[in-house]
Design an enzyme around this catalytic site. Structure first.
Site, short mmCIF file in Angstrom:
data_model
loop_
_atom_site.label_atom_id
_atom_site.label_comp_id
_atom_site.label_asym_id
_atom_site.label_seq_id
_atom_site.Cartn_x
_atom_site.Cartn_y
_atom_site.Cartn_z
N TYR A 20 3.67 7.80 9.73
CA TYR A 20 3.23 8.91 9.12
C TYR A 20 4.07 10.29 9.80
O TYR A 20 3.19 11.36 9.94
CB TYR A 20 1.65 9.13 9.42
CG TYR A 20 0.67 7.88 8.83
CD1 TYR A 20 0.87 7.65 7.50
CD2 TYR A 20 -0.02 7.36 9.79
CE1 TYR A 20 0.20 6.57 7.19
CE2 TYR A 20 -0.62 6.30 9.35
CZ TYR A 20 -0.76 5.90 7.90
OH TYR A 20 -1.31 5.04 7.76
N TYR A 148 -9.18 5.67 -0.26
CA TYR A 148 -8.05 5.03 0.59
C TYR A 148 -8.14 3.57 0.92
O TYR A 148 -9.29 3.38 1.61
CB TYR A 148 -7.64 5.91 1.70
CG TYR A 148 -6.52 5.60 2.58
CD1 TYR A 148 -5.15 5.73 2.20
CD2 TYR A 148 -6.89 4.51 3.61
CE1 TYR A 148 -4.08 5.29 3.07
CE2 TYR A 148 -5.63 4.16 4.42
CZ TYR A 148 -4.31 4.33 4.15
OH TYR A 148 -3.68 3.90 4.88
N ASP A 242 -15.14 -1.60 1.06
CA ASP A 242 -14.24 -1.73 2.22
C ASP A 242 -14.74 -0.91 3.19
O ASP A 242 -14.97 0.29 3.11
CB ASP A 242 -12.95 -0.92 1.70
CG ASP A 242 -11.87 -0.39 2.60
OD1 ASP A 242 -12.17 -0.88 3.68
OD2 ASP A 242 -10.64 -0.16 2.20
N LYS A 271 -10.81 -2.31 11.93
CA LYS A 271 -11.06 -1.10 12.99
C LYS A 271 -12.00 -1.55 14.07
O LYS A 271 -11.31 -2.02 15.21
CB LYS A 271 -11.59 -0.12 12.09
CG LYS A 271 -10.69 0.62 11.18
CD LYS A 271 -9.54 1.27 11.69
CE LYS A 271 -8.46 1.89 10.49
NZ LYS A 271 -7.54 2.58 11.08
#
Length: 430
Positions: A20, A148, A242, A271
């Site tokens: 990024y 996202y 999600d 995560k």
């Protein structure tokens, strides 16, 4: 980098492609040599309070002894074996425990390594669910603006096409159906009409429940999830949640879907699954979805198998993390963090350029009218003893649930001081 930078950083920097950022102009990364609790220890001896729990993973804090001991024990016995044709206890125990924790009949766990890959697996499940039942033409997905779901090729197609990070690939990747979340009567009616028109093309609806994370930490109410469940059933499409960001306590419930009292057909988790120690993800399917693959025909099987699928070390870490959730103390910790974020960030509402301040569970957000200068703000926050990396138009906190009150105060004070001084506008980014 300076002359004081560690040798490993200077020697390796020409060879590492970082995430990024524009490598030519990006500021050097901060070298971390140790972690403990909620803190990062830098090579120069400074300690920063981590306001992001390493991209939302280290929910119990760093170096938790219970998780670390479980990994060490597993390493001595069996670090990894292929999952094709072989089995091991940590993965099978984890699958059973996830089925017991998840609501409804989300009973069938398919393991992978990264969150993006678990979303791709969920998409593949949804497509083949219809194929196996001879429902031809359901080749698209419906997702939402502000959403996202990852950086891999298929997941990019279900992200908000206007959010910028993946807009470069517009016209190259397959197009999906992108809609507004049904947050009121008008948008609900519009979504219903869209599904009536195009439902025969759609395999599944995909949404991040309660919080659209990397799209800008956008909140929506649980009634949205109930609406999506009803519309999915009405139009014969699957529903995918999600929960890679929201799962495991981040919103104040173990899973965000529990706030709505509805279950998806497939949920993706990653995560915080291993407490921020090792890569692991899972797509958990309902019995209805699983049974569409249950057949005497070899071609009806789900032909997918990541090399490190069900990695024993990662599964041991995940089981240890679930142990820490079992006693329920995390709920009080999240409530404490939430209160501290609310009190500490509310004064930012009057800061220059701020258009909103919002908190849900252990998520605190300060939103600006324009994209912020990520690199400059990271440096300014670090000077105040905090590791905070803004994205897009938001400065946000997602700290470990175990972060001490004094460290939470450092985080919120750093934000108040830095944004109060102005100079936050920039080119955005993550």
């Amino acid at each position: 980098m300076t002359a004081e930078s560690p040798a490993w950083l200077m020697q390796g920097a020409p060879h590492v492609w970082r995430p990024y950022c524009q490598m030519k102009t990006a500021r050097p990364p901060l070298p971390v040599v140790a972690t403990q609790g909620a803190r990062l220890v830098l090579a120069d001896g400074r300690e920063l309070v981590d306001g992001l729990a390493s991209w939302w993973t280290a929910c119990h804090g760093y170096n938790h002894p219970h998780i670390a001991n479980a990994i060490r024990d597993q390493l001595d016995r069996l670090p990894h074996v292929m999952f094709g044709g072989l089995a091991h206890e940590p993965a099978y125990r984890l699958a059973r425990r996830l089925a017991e924790l998840l609501p409804g009949d989300l009973n069938h766990a398919f393991f992978a390594e990264s969150g993006s890959v678990s979303v791709e697996i969920a998409m593949k499940m949804a497509l083949q669910f219809h194929i196996n039942q001879r429902r031809i033409g359901r080749t698209r997905f419906l997702s939402f603006r502000g959403g996202y779901h990852g950086d891999t090729l298929a997941t990019m197609t279900v992200c908000d096409p206007e959010e910028g990070m993946h807009s470069l690939f517009a016209g190259v990747l397959p197009s999906q159906v992108i809609a507004d979340l049904p947050v009121d009567a008008a948008s609900e009616a519009a979504l219903d009409a869209l599904l009536a028109e195009r439902g025969g093309q759609i395999a599944a609806i995909m949404v991040e429940p309660l919080v659209q994370g990397a799209g800008g930490m956008l909140f929506h109410g649980p009634e949205v999830l109930r609406t999506l469940r009803r519309l999915a059933d009405q139009h014969g499409v699957l529903l995918i949640f999600d929960e890679i960001f929201t799962g495991f306590g981040r919103t104040g419930r173990l899973f965000a879907m529990q706030a709505a009292g509805v279950e998806p057909d497939i949920v993706t988790l990653s995560k915080a699954l291993t407490g921020g120690t090792l890569p692991l993800s899972v797509a958990v399917a309902s019995t209805r979805v699983f049974e569409a693959f249950w057949s005497d025909e070899a071609g009806a099987a789900l032909m997918h198998g990541p090399t490190y699928m069900g990695n024993a070390l990662a599964c041991a870490a995940a089981n240890a993390s679930l142990d820490l959730f079992e006693d329920g103390t995390w709920r009080a910790e999240v409530a404490r963090v939430s209160a501290a974020l609310s009190a500490g960030l509310e004064p930012c509402r009057s800061a220059p350029g701020v258009i909103d301040v919002r908190v849900l569970g252990a998520i605190g957000v300060v939103e600006f009218a324009a994209p912020v200068a990520v690199g400059a703000l990271c440096e300014a926050f670090a000077a105040e003893g905090a590791w905070i990396r803004p994205m897009g138009k938001v400065v946000y906190l997602t700290p470990a649930f175990t972060t001490p009150d004094a460290d939470l105060a450092i985080l919120t004070a750093a934000i108040r001081k830095v944004i109060g001084a102005g100079g936050v506008e920039g080119s955005g980014g993550v």
